[in-house]
Every structure is written in C-alpha cells, then in structure tokens.
Design a protein around this motif. Structure first.
Motif, short mmCIF file in Angstrom:
data_model
loop_
_atom_site.label_atom_id
_atom_site.label_comp_id
_atom_site.label_asym_id
_atom_site.label_seq_id
_atom_site.Cartn_x
_atom_site.Cartn_y
_atom_site.Cartn_z
N PHE A 1 0.79 -1.27 0.00
CA PHE A 1 0.00 0.00 0.00
C PHE A 1 0.82 1.31 0.00
O PHE A 1 1.83 1.36 0.63
CB PHE A 1 -0.89 0.05 1.23
N LEU B 1 -0.07 5.71 0.33
CA LEU B 1 -1.03 6.81 0.32
C LEU B 1 -0.37 8.02 -0.30
O LEU B 1 0.70 8.44 0.11
CB LEU B 1 -1.46 7.14 1.75
N ASP C 1 -8.46 -5.02 6.99
CA ASP C 1 -7.87 -4.43 5.79
C ASP C 1 -6.70 -5.27 5.30
O ASP C 1 -5.95 -5.84 6.10
CB ASP C 1 -7.38 -3.00 6.08
N TRP D 1 0.65 -1.02 0.22
CA TRP D 1 1.83 -0.26 0.62
C TRP D 1 2.40 0.47 -0.59
O TRP D 1 2.02 0.21 -1.73
CB TRP D 1 2.90 -1.18 1.24
N THR E 1 5.22 3.34 3.28
CA THR E 1 4.03 3.33 4.12
C THR E 1 3.28 2.02 3.93
O THR E 1 3.09 1.57 2.80
CB THR E 1 3.10 4.51 3.78
N GLN F 1 -0.19 -0.35 5.04
CA GLN F 1 -1.52 -0.44 5.64
C GLN F 1 -1.60 -1.73 6.44
O GLN F 1 -1.26 -2.81 5.95
CB GLN F 1 -2.61 -0.43 4.57
N SER G 1 -1.13 -2.02 13.43
CA SER G 1 -0.38 -0.82 13.04
C SER G 1 0.47 -0.32 14.19
O SER G 1 1.60 0.15 13.99
CB SER G 1 -1.35 0.27 12.58
N PRO H 1 -6.65 6.30 9.87
CA PRO H 1 -7.33 6.46 8.58
C PRO H 1 -7.81 7.90 8.42
O PRO H 1 -8.30 8.50 9.37
CB PRO H 1 -8.51 5.49 8.69
N ILE I 1 -9.15 4.05 3.27
CA ILE I 1 -7.75 3.91 3.65
C ILE I 1 -7.72 3.53 5.13
O ILE I 1 -8.38 4.16 5.95
CB ILE I 1 -6.97 5.22 3.42
N GLY I 2 -6.95 2.51 5.46
CA GLY I 2 -6.96 1.98 6.81
C GLY I 2 -5.86 2.55 7.68
O GLY I 2 -5.26 3.58 7.42
N TRP I 3 -5.55 1.80 8.74
CA TRP I 3 -4.49 2.17 9.68
C TRP I 3 -3.13 1.91 9.04
O TRP I 3 -2.89 0.86 8.47
CB TRP I 3 -4.61 1.35 10.97
N ARG I 4 -2.24 2.90 9.15
CA ARG I 4 -0.96 2.78 8.45
C ARG I 4 0.22 3.08 9.37
O ARG I 4 0.08 3.78 10.38
CB ARG I 4 -0.92 3.77 7.27
#
Length: 997
Positions: free
Chosen positions: A59, A61, A105, A109, A513, A515, A522, A696, A707-710
């Motif tokens: 994932f 971002l 998720d 990245w 990054t 996810q 995370s 997120p 978009i989830g926890w990263r």
C-alpha cells in the motif's frame, strides 16, 4: 497471521511438503513457533544463497494536496495556537471513536522517492540548483493525466525545495508476491519519465543532498538568487530556493520565530591531511576520529547548546560509542533515561504510597509501591514535586508541606526485592549487563543495593542519572584568541555550520508506508520498525558531503533534526531562560529532550499482562519506554476520559507538546471538529519521527477511497540506483511479514534505540559499528536472571536438531514448551505480552551486534534478519520470477551488510578524496562536485558501473525510450510527412533490389 501466495502452483521438494504440513497445522492451531523451528532448521542446514521463494501484500497513500489559502504570519498565528491544539485533540478523539474498530484491511503499501534537479555547465564544470521543480512537476502530472489508461503510472508531488520533486507509484502495491516485481519497474519508470521533462543540461540523480548547498553564495541557483531573505535570514542560502507554495516559506519562518533565533546546525567536519581547521590540533592518532578503531565517533545531534555557548558555532562536541558499563554516564549533552527512586515514607504507620492518576488524584490499586520498593520515572519540570512513572501514574516526592520525603533517587543499578517486582510501576527490568545483587533485610525493612560491597547510602544520588553510552569523558579547552586551540582535547571538533531549514528539508530520502489489518497491528509494527530504523539508516547511509565540505558523519537525519528544531531555549534545557510565552504549548518552558524531527519517544503498543489484575488496564504497560516522555497533561487526561488506552494516550499527548507551525486564514474555528482532522494533522504531520503512526483519514464522501491504519517507515537514505532503492524497499516489506508471521519480538529499551540512532550517523558505521539489538526474537525457553544461567531459545535448540526430524514432526516437545494461545483476531499471547517484559529473562534482552551479525546471524541463538526473510520467502513458495528477484535483492543487501560492498556515503567520500583536483583539505570544489554528480547520474542510469558499490549487480541502462505508451494512430498523415518517412526506406538495399526486379 499467515499469508499464502495465491500463485502457488506446485510442490517442489521435501521442503514444500514440510511447508504444506506446517501450513495445515498453523491454520488449525496457529502454531507460530512450531513453524519457526522448522524454518530455522532449514536455515541452518542449507546455504543462505540457496534458491528460496516468497510472498507479500502492499500500500501507499499519496501525499495530501497542499492547502490553498493564506498562511498566517507568526505573530497572528500565536493567538490561535491554543485553539488549534485543543481542537486538534477533539478531532482526534472524535475521529478515533469512529474508526477504532476498523478491521480486516489487506496489506497495501507504497514508497516515496525524492529527486533534486541540477543544472550543468559543461564548459565551466559548474553545477547549480535548477529552480524548475514546479514547472517539471506540472508537466509530468499533465502527461500522467493523458496516460490514465495505463495500469502502471506515477504521481508527482511538491517537496520543500524549489529544485525538489517527489514521486510515488500511481496505485498502491498489493500484498501479493507478484507486486514485488513492480517496485523496481515503477522506480525505473519514474526516473525515465523525469528524464523526459528535463532540459538537455539538467540532471536528477537520486542523491541525499546537493553537495554545494550553501557554499556558492548568490551563484548557487539557476536562475540566480540572492542570499538571505525574511523567511530564512540565512547567511548561506536565499529564500528563493524554498518551494513557492506559501506553506513552505511560512513553515521556515515560524520555526525560526518560535525558537527565538535561527536554527543552529553543526555537523562534525572530516579531518584529512590538510584540513585547515585542524591545523592547531595535535597529530591524529588514528583514522577513526577521536575514538580509536574499537569505537565510533558519535555526533549527538540536537544536544549541542552547552558546547555552542562554550565554543561557538565553528566547533561541536562529539563522543564515543562503547559497550555500556555500570559506572559510566553520559556527560551533560548525553541521552537522558528514566531515574530510579526508592520509596521510603518515614512516618509512623506509613507503609508506602498510593499511585495517583494525576497529581493529587489517588488510585488505590492493590499493588501500590511499599517502602523499600523501587519505582521508575522522571520529574515533571512544570509540576514541581512530582514524578511521572514509567507506567503513566504519578507519585509525590514529598508531602504537601515538604517536611517528609517520600522518594529518594537511587542508582540505575539498583533493583527491588519485593515479590511484586513484575507488577508494572513498582519496578522495571534492569536492561543492563550482568550485575551481582544482594538484598539485605534490615529490621524487617526491605532495602536493595547494587554491586557487591556497596551500601544503600552509596547508591543515593543528588542528580538525574544519565544512561551510559560513552567511556571517553569529554574535557574541553576553548579556542585561543589567536585562533589556535590551547591544549585541545580530541572531543571538540571543527564543525560544518548551517543555519536554515533548507539544509535539512533539502535532503532526499526513501520512505515506505504500510496499511495494517487493524489499529492493533499498526501500533505493533510502529514499535518493531522503530527498533529497525537506525539499523537500516546506517546500512543505506549516503550523506557524507555538506555545504561543500566532507563531513565526519554519513547520514542526513541529524541535519534535518537540527534544521527544524523550534524548541525555545527553556525547552532545550538552557537554565537561564525563564521567559514565559502564554500562547505557546507549555508556555514555552516545558523541558523537551528532542527536536520535533527525531527518534520516537515512546512505544505505543499497549500489550497485555495476562497474569496481572484488572487495574493494569489503566497503566502504560510497555516496559521498554525507559526515557522521559514529556506530555501535555491536560491532553492525556482528556484522552483517558475518552476511553483511549494509556499507551496511545501517552503518544498523542506527547505530540501535543508541540505547536502547530502553519495556520491558514479561514481555517481555525471554521473547521468542523466532529468530521475533520485538519488541526490534528497540522500537529501530527510536523512531528517527524523515524516511524509515523497514521490513523485512517476522514471519508468526506461515499466516493472517497477507504484507507486503513498505516505505519510509515522514514529512516532510510536515498540510494544511487533504482535497484538499490527497490532492494531495501522490498526487504522492509518482507521484514514486516516476517515479524507478523513468525510472531517475533524486537523490543529493546528506547534509550538503546536512541543510542543506535547516534551511532548510525557515524562514519562507516555499517562496516565498523556495533548496535544494540535484541538477542532472542522468539520466546526464551530458559532465561538469564543475571546469575549466569545461559540463554536457551528454540533457535538455539533447533540449530542442533536434524532437519529431517523437524520435517517429520519430531521437534522434541517444542510444541508444548511455548504457549500458542491466540485471540479472536489471530493475535498470539506472545505478541500481547511482548511489551510487558514479564519474567527476569529480560534483564539481558539485548546486546551489541555488528551489522553483519544483525543481518546474517550470530551464534546459535540469533538467526539474522536476512536468513529469516529467506525462510519466509521459502515458506510462501512464490513464483519463480519473483523468487529470483527477491533472492537477488537479499544477496545484495547481505553483501553490503558484511562489508563486501560500501555504502553510497563511503563511496562518495572516497570519490572526492581520490579526485585529481582534491587538495586533502576536506573541501569539495565545484569541479569535484560536478564530476561527482555526473558520476552519480550515470550510475543511476546504468551508464557507469561501480564494483565497490554494486559488485556483480549490473544496472540495465535507462533512457527516455519507453517512458510513455505509444498510441496506434489512425488519423490521415499529410503527404509531406508521408514522403519524408518513405524516403528513409527507399534508400534501403532490400527496397532497391525489389524495384530493380
């Protein structure tokens, strides 16, 4: 959690059959450690270069668009700082309550690569910054828009400098092995497309710094720009080199104004044979700085105020790395750790102290600290008379009237003898080398002492205890009025001075990054990657030239840290600074130990102590947080009231000791705190740490992407080739899967992570340095409590086990030796307990290791990170093409980690020193810089091969050809164009032969 490659097509050999069996067992019983035994047996019975296999998921971002608006100047924004901080906290609490339960998720990245654009004058051998980044970026994004149909693409975003541009893949990488092949391919595509937008005399090598930044005066850019300006007030660079978007200039100015002076960057200068700054120094005893061949010279970035006052900006104090000992301590510029305190309430009938959830608020937990117990914490400068404990609770140092002392500082060597030693807050693991302890019973009153022969009185101290890292205690002499150095000690070194944000934020780097599947994962990965961050920075070191001089450091991080250090004098610990600023966080007086660009200050994974009572849920459970962590007390209380666990509340409250640096008109109280996170992000995004935990983002529309926890990994340096950048990117991705799948624990005390970060900056640290690292990443089967019991783990035992026995399921009872309990989310008890550090086996949980040992293994107890990744690759059994590529990457990283290949920083320093025009004076002239950047460009484009950097790994040439897909045109061609095209072919022999016949 196990991830299986959907592209698995066949079984290959006995290892595949064993894997199949293990996978079946793990899917039914989640026997993580049984699998590790099998894998490590494979590692110990086959060559590390044996062909193996792989898988992953991914994932990225895209960087948020820069806000359009008018940023407020500092004096105006000061009036809104308090509102924005409080609103930012409200926004986090509101948003967290909405997203905290997001689960499931997939791994997505992506990477970020930053480029600098330089202009060449070939006839004069001059190189300058090209201030065309925005023009280039706009052109590239316009072309991307016309190629949206293409699956693979790039996104181009602005960076701090007017010569800088950042690029990411257009779409995230997924969690499948096949996507690992996209990484290098996309990096090459980015470089190829960037070439199409450059002028004939422009280059854009992937280097960390422009070697002459700040060294060329008004002639350092194209077009030319004057030094200075109201934003930077710099003596070396001009405001014109800052990105024209108003955010960047405002950020620069507000950092300077909040600090109360220009930023002060001083990096150690490299000493060569004729370096003029060293002319009055005694002859060098060795080539490794002031510390000798067994120790690294350490630059303590961000902690130089005392030396600045004593020596001025042209000198900097350095230290030396060495194995810690019980009696060594940092000097006043060293790393501060938590203090140990003896509970000794001397009043009739008093047995100890109740915990306080806040100063004055009693918490009657059953395991309150009794007299004779040792608690761990630090004094709170802005709340005199109180200490904040490692577990998040508080204790008073004296009674309200100050007549009765409750707590006394004691040596960090001391440990308690009470039976509640593992209940957090009453004590902590020592995290130190073996130390013989005695516990004396005196009249029924328990007390503890340190080394044999010591007395309790000898362990009491009057000052804050500082954790050891150095053995050479600095003593200094001021430079004489004549310019020489009188009786100069080797700890004081000439420095390279810089004075503006651009020197730091003008550095380029490689970031990744990830996810996670949920918030819990995370946070766990945040902690684990924080330990790895200094190691990977040292291994990728590429910053050995600053402001036209050779530096005696190899990495960029400390430069950036000091370039954005907005702490007031009081926050930096200058004692005579008593000025209060009502608008600033903590009134500008709260002691803050780090710049806002530094290592993390706290682990954030809460963990669970399965043997503790329910009161433990109100405490910070991570026992490895052994450094002071300043927090905003009011924010912490609000976060706890909102139901946020202590570890995360502590992390967020630590973020809010900082002020927002850029506030926009019309975006203060106009922002909706219930639906937006703009104010939270204004603080979160300017806390630049080695890893960043990212909630997120809000979804303002049903059409917004989920978009989830990263977790963002931020420490790695830029490499010269896409092959190198891809290799390290893929390695980190696989390492995250290894940690999760093999259920590993990398925790070490944060003071040692900080020490590693300082060591990682040292010259040639990857080849010659030693770093603290966890000895046993898997659970111990027999621990060491400091009395000489030898460590034993499954790694050590399986190393002596025949591989065929493991494959056949005979692992000598290993299944029953370790708990395999998992919760409904598939998270093991081992992971939950990792931060709690239960059991006395933690006292020797880490040791010093070389880069070679960390990456390839040590003894029979530490398998090494690369063999573990190879084992994981073999386990998931990915397709042959991906497997071959991953093996190539791992082989390259292994060669660098063992010292067979050098880092870019080492190669650049050697290039300069061997250049025909170099005079041995640590000066990088314009001609040298020109030739160096041309060489770096050619290496990145595959035109030049450097064996010391790349060994036998060759780079395929890159050109503009194939940068964009070509459309099959069907429009009618003009006759003149057709005639011109056909004329090329009528001259061919084959055409002539046909016409003759």
């Amino acid at each position: 959690m196990f991830i299986k490659d959907p592209f698995k097509t066949r079984n290959r050999n006995f290892k595949s059959r064993g894997r199949r069996r293990i996978a079946q067992n793990t899917s039914q019983f989640n026997h993580h450690h049984y699998f590790i035994i099998f894998i490590f047996t494979i590692i110990t019975t086959i060559s590390t270069t044996t062909t193996t296999k792989f898988f992953c998921h991914a994932f990225t971002l895209k960087m948020g668009l820069l806000k359009v608006g008018v940023p407020q100047r500092w004096e105006k924004s000061k009036k809104n700082l308090s509102y924005v901080r409080k609103a930012g906290l409200r926004q986090f609490i509101s948003h967290y309550s909405r997203v905290k339960d997001l689960k499931g998720d997939e791994l997505l990245w992506g990477d970020e690569i930053e480029y600098g654009i330089f202009t060449l004058e070939k006839d004069r051998k001059k190189i300058r910054l090209s201030l065309r980044a925005k023009e280039v970026m706009d052109e590239l994004n316009a072309r991307e828009a016309t190629h949206m149909h293409h699956v693979e693409g790039c996104t181009w975003v602005p960076e701090y400098g007017s010569w800088m541009i950042e690029a990411t893949p257009k779409r995230p990488y997924s969690g499948y092995a096949i996507d690992l092949l996209r990484v290098e391919r996309n990096m090459r595509l980015r470089r190829r497309r960037l070439l199409t937008a450059l002028k004939e005399n422009e280059i854009a090598p992937t280097v960390a710094t422009f070697p002459l930044l700040g060294a060329l005066g008004d002639d350092g850019t194209v077009p030319p720009s004057k030094i200075g300006g109201e934003r930077t007030e710099s003596e070396y660079i001009g405001d014109a080199i800052i990105n024209p978007h108003p955010r960047f200039g405002t950020l620069t100015e507000n950092i300077r104004k909040r600090r109360g002076e220009k930023v002060n960057i001083r990096a150690p200068l490299y000493r060569d044979l004729h370096t003029p700054e060293f002319k009055d120094y005694p002859p060098s005893k060795n080539v490794d700085g002031c510390c000798g061949s067994d120790s690294l010279q350490v630059w303590r970035y961000g902690k130089g105020d005392a030396s600045m006052e004593m020596y001025g900006r042209d000198y900097v104090v350095v230290g030396c790395s060495s194995a810690p000992s019980d009696n060594d301590h940092f000097n006043e510029n060293g790393l501060v750790t938590l203090q140990k305190w003896l509970v000794d309430v001397k009043c009739e009938g008093c047995r100890g102290l109740y915990y306080r959830s806040a100063p004055g608020v009693i918490v009657p937990d059953a395991d309150w600290p009794r007299n004779g117990d040792i608690v761990v914490g630090s004094e709170i400068p802005d709340i005199p008379g109180w200490i904040r404990l490692q577990n998040g609770y508080y204790l008073p140092i004296t009674c309200d009237a100050g007549e009765i002392t409750f707590l006394k500082k004691v040596s960090t060597n001391i440990h308690t003898s009470n039976t509640e030693k593992r209940k957090l807050g009453s004590t902590t693991p020592l995290f130190r080398p073996q130390l013989v302890r005695q516990v004396l019973e005196t009249g029924g009153q328990r007390s503890a002492i340190g080394p044999t022969g010591a007395t309790l009185a000898s362990l009491l101290e009057d000052k804050l205890s500082l954790e050891p890292l150095v053995v050479v205690k600095p003593t200094f002499a001021k430079p004489s009025e004549q310019g020489g150095v009188l009786e100069q000690e080797e700890n004081v070194r000439p420095s390279i001075h810089m004075d503006a944000m651009a020197f730091g934020m003008g550095c380029c780097c490689l970031q990744i990054t990830f996810q996670a599947k949920d918030v819990d994962e995370s946070r766990f990965m945040y902690d684990q990657l924080a330990v790895v961050a200094p190691i990977m920075m040292a291994l990728t070191a590429s910053t050995s030239i600053l402001k036209g001089r050779l530096a005696d450091t190899d990495c960029r991080w400390g430069i950036i840290s000091e370039s954005v250090d907005d702490r007031t004098p009081a926050e930096r610990g200058i004692s005579d600074s008593e000025t209060e600023n009502e608008g600033l966080a903590g009134k500008g007086k709260r002691r803050i130990y780090k710049s806002r660009y530094d290592c993390i200050s706290a682990y954030i994974y809460q963990g669970v102590d399965p043997d503790a009572n329910t009161s433990m849920e109100n405490r910070v459970l991570n026992m490895y947080n052994d450094i002071p962590i300043p927090i905003d007390e009011e924010s912490y209380r609000d976060l706890r009231k909102a139901g946020i666990d202590p570890a995360l509340a502590q992390h967020v409250a630590h973020l809010f000791i900082r002020d927002p640096l850029v506030i926009f008109d019309g975006a203060v109280d106009e922002v909706d705190d219930e639906t937006q996170t703009e104010h939270f992000e204004s603080i979160q995004s300017t806390n630049w740490q080695t890893v960043r935990w990212k909630p997120p983002p809000p979804r303002n529309s049903p059409n917004d992407p989920h978009i989830g926890w990263r977790t963002e990994f931020r420490s790695m340096e830029m490499q010269l080739t896409d092959f190198e950048n891809a290799a390290f990117t893929v390695f980190i991705v696989l390492l995250t899967r290894v940690i999760l799948t093999f259920d590993l624990n990398l925790y070490i005390p944060l003071s040692r992570v900080d020490a590693n970060m300082q060591r990682a900056h040292s010259r040639n640290a990857a080849a010659k340095g030693k770093f603290f690292f966890r000895r046993h990443m898997a659970p111990l089967e027999e621990g060491d409590d400091g009395f000489g019991v030898k460590y034993s783990s499954m790694f050590a035992r399986v190393a002596k086990t025949d591989a065929s026995n493991v494959v056949n399921g005979d692992i000598n009872g290993a299944e029953s030796a370790i708990s395999e309990e998992v919760d409904d989310d598939g998270v093991s008890t081992q992971r939950r307990k990792a931060p709690v550090a239960t059991g006395c086996d933690e006292e020797n949980s880490y040791e010093e290791m070389t880069m070679k040992e960390i990456m390839t293994g040590k003894g029979d107890y530490f398998p090494g990170l690369i063999p573990l990744v190879r084992a994981y690759v073999d386990y998931i059994n990915c397709d042959d093409v991906a497997h071959a590529k991953i093996t190539k990457y791992l082989n390259f990283i292994e060669q660098r980690s063992i010292g067979a290949l050098v880092t870019p920083a080492t190669w650049m320093r050697k290039f300069v020193r061997s250049h025909p025009s170099y005079k041995g004076d640590s000066v990088v002239s314009e001609e040298i810089a020109y030739d160096l950047m041309v060489a770096c460009t050619d290496i990145g484009l595959g035109k030049r091969h450097e064996p010391s950097l790349l060994g036998n790994f060759h780079i395929d040439p890159i050109s503009t050809s194939g940068a964009y897909s070509v459309k099959l045109e069907g429009r009618k061609l003009k006759n003149e164009q057709l005639f011109h095209l056909l004329s090329r072919y009528t001259k061919r022999q084959s055409f002539s032969d046909k016409t003759d016949t």
